[in-house]
Design a protein around this motif. Structure first.
Motif, PDB file in Angstrom:
ATOM      1  N   ILE A   1      29.679  38.826  47.462  1.00 21.24           N
ATOM      2  CA  ILE A   1      29.151  39.779  46.468  1.00 21.24           C
ATOM      3  C   ILE A   1      30.271  40.427  45.641  1.00 21.24           C
ATOM      4  O   ILE A   1      31.375  40.658  46.121  1.00 21.24           O
ATOM      5  N   TRP A   2      29.947  40.744  44.370  1.00 19.18           N
ATOM      6  CA  TRP A   2      30.955  41.298  43.459  1.00 19.18           C
ATOM      7  C   TRP A   2      30.666  42.746  43.080  1.00 19.18           C
ATOM      8  O   TRP A   2      29.545  43.213  43.200  1.00 19.18           O
ATOM      9  N   SER A   3      31.728  43.396  42.610  1.00 13.10           N
ATOM     10  CA  SER A   3      31.677  44.816  42.207  1.00 13.10           C
ATOM     11  C   SER A   3      31.037  45.710  43.273  1.00 13.10           C
ATOM     12  O   SER A   3      30.084  46.443  42.989  1.00 13.10           O
TER      13      SER A   3
ATOM     14  N   ASN B   1      46.203  40.578  33.137  1.00  8.42           N
ATOM     15  CA  ASN B   1      45.609  41.436  32.116  1.00  8.42           C
ATOM     16  C   ASN B   1      46.001  42.899  32.342  1.00  8.42           C
ATOM     17  O   ASN B   1      46.999  43.379  31.805  1.00  8.42           O
ATOM     18  N   GLN B   2      45.293  43.590  33.227  1.00  8.74           N
ATOM     19  CA  GLN B   2      45.540  45.031  33.423  1.00  8.74           C
ATOM     20  C   GLN B   2      46.839  45.319  34.168  1.00  8.74           C
ATOM     21  O   GLN B   2      47.484  46.334  33.929  1.00  8.74           O
ATOM     22  N   ILE B   3      47.213  44.438  35.099  1.00 11.16           N
ATOM     23  CA  ILE B   3      48.361  44.752  35.963  1.00 11.16           C
ATOM     24  C   ILE B   3      49.477  43.716  35.823  1.00 11.16           C
ATOM     25  O   ILE B   3      49.247  42.581  35.416  1.00 11.16           O
TER      26      ILE B   3
ATOM     27  N   GLU C   1      25.890  31.942  46.675  1.00  8.09           N
ATOM     28  CA  GLU C   1      25.640  32.614  45.391  1.00  8.09           C
ATOM     29  C   GLU C   1      26.579  33.812  45.332  1.00  8.09           C
ATOM     30  O   GLU C   1      26.923  34.402  46.354  1.00  8.09           O
ATOM     31  N   GLN C   2      27.012  34.142  44.100  1.00 11.84           N
ATOM     32  CA  GLN C   2      27.872  35.321  43.926  1.00 11.84           C
ATOM     33  C   GLN C   2      27.148  36.338  43.028  1.00 11.84           C
ATOM     34  O   GLN C   2      27.251  36.275  41.804  1.00 11.84           O
ATOM     35  N   PRO C   3      26.411  37.244  43.633  1.00  7.28           N
ATOM     36  CA  PRO C   3      25.672  38.243  42.859  1.00  7.28           C
ATOM     37  C   PRO C   3      26.400  39.584  42.874  1.00  7.28           C
ATOM     38  O   PRO C   3      27.212  39.866  43.764  1.00  7.28           O
TER      39      PRO C   3
ATOM     40  N   ASP D   1      43.636  57.385  31.680  1.00  5.29           N
ATOM     41  CA  ASP D   1      43.451  56.322  30.694  1.00  5.29           C
ATOM     42  C   ASP D   1      43.436  54.928  31.296  1.00  5.29           C
ATOM     43  O   ASP D   1      42.915  54.002  30.700  1.00  5.29           O
ATOM     44  N   ASP D   2      44.044  54.765  32.466  1.00  3.32           N
ATOM     45  CA  ASP D   2      44.082  53.399  33.009  1.00  3.32           C
ATOM     46  C   ASP D   2      42.910  53.118  33.963  1.00  3.32           C
ATOM     47  O   ASP D   2      42.909  52.129  34.662  1.00  3.32           O
ATOM     48  N   PHE D   3      41.910  53.982  33.996  1.00  6.34           N
ATOM     49  CA  PHE D   3      40.722  53.673  34.793  1.00  6.34           C
ATOM     50  C   PHE D   3      39.941  52.560  34.092  1.00  6.34           C
ATOM     51  O   PHE D   3      39.824  52.555  32.874  1.00  6.34           O
TER      52      PHE D   3
HETATM   53  P1  NDP Z   1      34.973  46.908  42.432  1.00  9.08           P
HETATM   54  O1  NDP Z   1      33.583  47.281  42.060  1.00  9.08           O
HETATM   55  O2  NDP Z   1      35.440  47.287  43.782  1.00  9.08           O
HETATM   56  O3  NDP Z   1      35.943  47.505  41.316  1.00  9.08           O
HETATM   57  C1  NDP Z   1      37.337  47.393  41.479  1.00  9.08           C
HETATM   58  C2  NDP Z   1      38.038  48.435  40.613  1.00  9.08           C
HETATM   59  O4  NDP Z   1      37.631  49.755  40.990  1.00  9.08           O
HETATM   60  C3  NDP Z   1      39.546  48.403  40.809  1.00  9.08           C
HETATM   61  O5  NDP Z   1      40.174  47.419  40.030  1.00  9.08           O
HETATM   62  C4  NDP Z   1      39.920  49.833  40.430  1.00  9.08           C
HETATM   63  O6  NDP Z   1      39.827  49.937  38.997  1.00  9.08           O
HETATM   64  C5  NDP Z   1      38.757  50.623  41.050  1.00  9.08           C
HETATM   65  N1  NDP Z   1      38.973  50.951  42.469  1.00  9.08           N
HETATM   66  C6  NDP Z   1      38.753  50.139  43.561  1.00  9.08           C
HETATM   67  N2  NDP Z   1      39.027  50.787  44.705  1.00  9.08           N
HETATM   68  C7  NDP Z   1      39.431  52.031  44.368  1.00  9.08           C
HETATM   69  C8  NDP Z   1      39.834  53.166  45.121  1.00  9.08           C
HETATM   70  N3  NDP Z   1      39.875  53.139  46.446  1.00  9.08           N
HETATM   71  N4  NDP Z   1      40.173  54.277  44.438  1.00  9.08           N
HETATM   72  C9  NDP Z   1      40.130  54.333  43.098  1.00  9.08           C
HETATM   73  N5  NDP Z   1      39.755  53.292  42.318  1.00  9.08           N
HETATM   74  C10 NDP Z   1      39.400  52.143  42.951  1.00  9.08           C
HETATM   75  O7  NDP Z   1      35.158  45.328  42.346  1.00  9.08           O
HETATM   76  P2  NDP Z   1      35.289  44.361  41.046  1.00  9.08           P
HETATM   77  O8  NDP Z   1      34.390  44.787  39.969  1.00  9.08           O
HETATM   78  O9  NDP Z   1      36.739  44.188  40.745  1.00  9.08           O
HETATM   79  O10 NDP Z   1      34.721  43.011  41.659  1.00  9.08           O
HETATM   80  C11 NDP Z   1      35.447  42.377  42.714  1.00  9.08           C
HETATM   81  C12 NDP Z   1      35.623  40.915  42.386  1.00  9.08           C
HETATM   82  O11 NDP Z   1      34.354  40.291  42.249  1.00  9.08           O
HETATM   83  C13 NDP Z   1      36.333  40.602  41.067  1.00  9.08           C
HETATM   84  O12 NDP Z   1      37.729  40.750  41.135  1.00  9.08           O
HETATM   85  C14 NDP Z   1      35.909  39.172  40.857  1.00  9.08           C
HETATM   86  O13 NDP Z   1      36.663  38.315  41.681  1.00  9.08           O
HETATM   87  C15 NDP Z   1      34.459  39.213  41.340  1.00  9.08           C
HETATM   88  N6  NDP Z   1      33.511  39.385  40.214  1.00  9.08           N
HETATM   89  C16 NDP Z   1      32.627  38.384  39.976  1.00  9.08           C
HETATM   90  C17 NDP Z   1      31.727  38.454  38.940  1.00  9.08           C
HETATM   91  C18 NDP Z   1      30.769  37.350  38.716  1.00  9.08           C
HETATM   92  O14 NDP Z   1      30.078  37.335  37.673  1.00  9.08           O
HETATM   93  N7  NDP Z   1      30.665  36.401  39.614  1.00  9.08           N
HETATM   94  C19 NDP Z   1      31.691  39.619  38.030  1.00  9.08           C
HETATM   95  C20 NDP Z   1      32.647  40.651  38.387  1.00  9.08           C
HETATM   96  C21 NDP Z   1      33.507  40.528  39.447  1.00  9.08           C
HETATM   97  P3  NDP Z   1      40.767  50.924  38.119  1.00  9.08           P
HETATM   98  O15 NDP Z   1      41.950  51.337  38.942  1.00  9.08           O
HETATM   99  O16 NDP Z   1      41.122  50.119  36.926  1.00  9.08           O
HETATM  100  O17 NDP Z   1      39.872  52.075  37.756  1.00  9.08           O
END
Ligand code: NDP
Length: 327
Positions: free
Chosen positions: A208-210, A26-28, A179-181, A227-229
């Motif tokens: 854990i996610w995000s 998608n993004q990359i 669990e994945q919260p 723009d790509d954030f």
């Molecule tokens: P993060 O909260 O760490 O966000 C990652 C994003 O933040 C990157 O893609 C990038 O986005 C930005 N980022 C990360 N590190 C840096 C840095 N050092 N400097 C600048 N920008 C940074 O994690 P995710 O939200 O991606 O969650 C991680 C994983 O968890 C997911 O990939 C997925 O596998 C899982 N997940 C599971 C969910 C669920 O419902 N079970 C829901 C969501 C995620 P950018 O460059 O685009 O700004």
């Protein structure tokens, strides 16, 4: 890299893992996905997270293609998928946690990821229209068939997780292991309060996610927004509305100062804060660029800088520590 047990199970996951939401397919570009997986694996990451819905299945296809090119032994890494949201199909049978969709989603994920079995298979959300017993039986059967090794939930309530365990107990089935919260400095209640009993009773593990609230906790939204954030993406407008508010920016500024004082970056402090919770089995990182993943993995070198005093200072900045209900 250190490895933590996934709850009471015998499976050991790297404390930092890597996921593909929003980014892969998608993004990359696929070449970047491959470089990111190389960086992660070389740093000791052994868990790669995916889901049927990520880029409507393309994320799994990209990861599967990458894995098939590598000489990584299959027994050296853990791969996941998640079922619930489907992969773009609009028919009612193409989503949810019915036996039909669970079985078909597993088969499809195996094909896309080009693997013989999934190590972890998550129910991506609870399904109010399927009896939990049907879901538990379906997951148990997939384990019996060797198609998955452990199953778990994502964003289920403690009550729903316990109902699954009660069904499993009643029929002698294998219940949910993990669990994945969501868990990060801004979202804490489920991990810190709601699940607190079931870590002990059923030995729940958490991936854990995000951890950086989709990048908000890096501090990058304080400056000029490129723009790509991620939070500039149309599909995530709803999340930007929740996160990009004055109250949060005030916290970010103070956390940024604290991170500077500790000679680390804010994302590194954010990752270490999550890891500090002993009930977290693995922190799933996300990245769209190499420097981000390298920076976030490097956080591990600064673990001892996050002392109890530092954690207290973080609490006084966040002022959001969830508490147990008072009786
Ligand atoms: P993060 O909260 O760490 O966000 C990652 C994003 O933040 C990157 O893609 C990038 O986005 C930005 N980022 C990360 N590190 C840096 C840095 N050092 N400097 C600048 N920008 C940074 O994690 P995710 O939200 O991606 O969650 C991680 C994983 O968890 C997911 O990939 C997925 O596998 C899982 N997940 C599971 C969910 C669920 O419902 N079970 C829901 C969501 C995620 P950018 O460059 O685009 O700004």
């Amino acid at each position: 890299m250190e490895y933590r047990r996934l709850g009471k199970s015998g499976l050991k996951l790297s404390e930092l893992s890597f996921g593909s939401w929003i980014t892969f397919g998608n993004q990359i570009e696929d070449g970047m996905s491959e470089r990111l997986m190389d960086i992660a694996y070389d740093a000791g990451v052994n868990f790669f997270d995916n889901a049927e819905i990520y880029a409507d299945g393309k994320s799994e296809e990209v990861m599967g293609e990458i894995l098939s090119k590598k000489n990584w032994r299959r027994d050296s890494y853990v791969i996941s998928s998640k079922v619930f949201f489907g992969n773009g199909g609009k028919h009612p049978t193409q989503r949810g946690l019915s036996r039909k969709h669970i079985v078909e989603a597993c088969e499809q994920a195996l094909t896309r990821l080009k693997v013989d079995y999934l190590d972890l298979f998550y129910c991506h959300r609870p399904d109010k229209e399927t009896p939990i017993a049907e879901t538990v039986w379906s997951m148990h059967n997939l384990i019996q068939q060797g198609k998955i090794l452990y199953w778990g939930t994502s964003e289920w309530s403690a009550q729903e997780i316990m109902e699954a365990h009660m069904v499993a107990e009643k029929y002698g089935l294998i219940g949910p292991t993990m669990e994945q919260p969501q868990y990060n400095m801004l979202v804490r209640r489920k991990v810190e309060v709601e699940y607190s009993q079931i870590y002990k009773t059923v030995g729940l593990g958490t991936t854990i996610w995000s951890p950086l609230a989709s990048g908000f906790l890096t501090g990058k939204y304080l400056g000029k927004h490129a723009d790509d954030f991620r939070l500039k993406r149309d599909e995530l407008g709803w999340l930007a509305e929740i996160l990009l508010v004055e109250e949060n920016f005030e916290k970010i500024k103070e956390l940024n100062n604290l991170a500077e004082e500790l000679s680390m970056s804010l994302p590194q402090l954010g990752v270490l804060w999550c890891l500090n919770n002993e009930n977290v089995s693995s922190v799933i990182l996300g990245a769209s660029k190499e420097y981000q993943l390298i920076e976030n993995l490097k956080a591990l070198e600064f673990k001892d800088r996050v002392t109890p005093e530092v954690l207290d200072r973080i609490e006084s900045i966040l002022k959001n520590k969830p508490t147990h209900p008072q009786f």
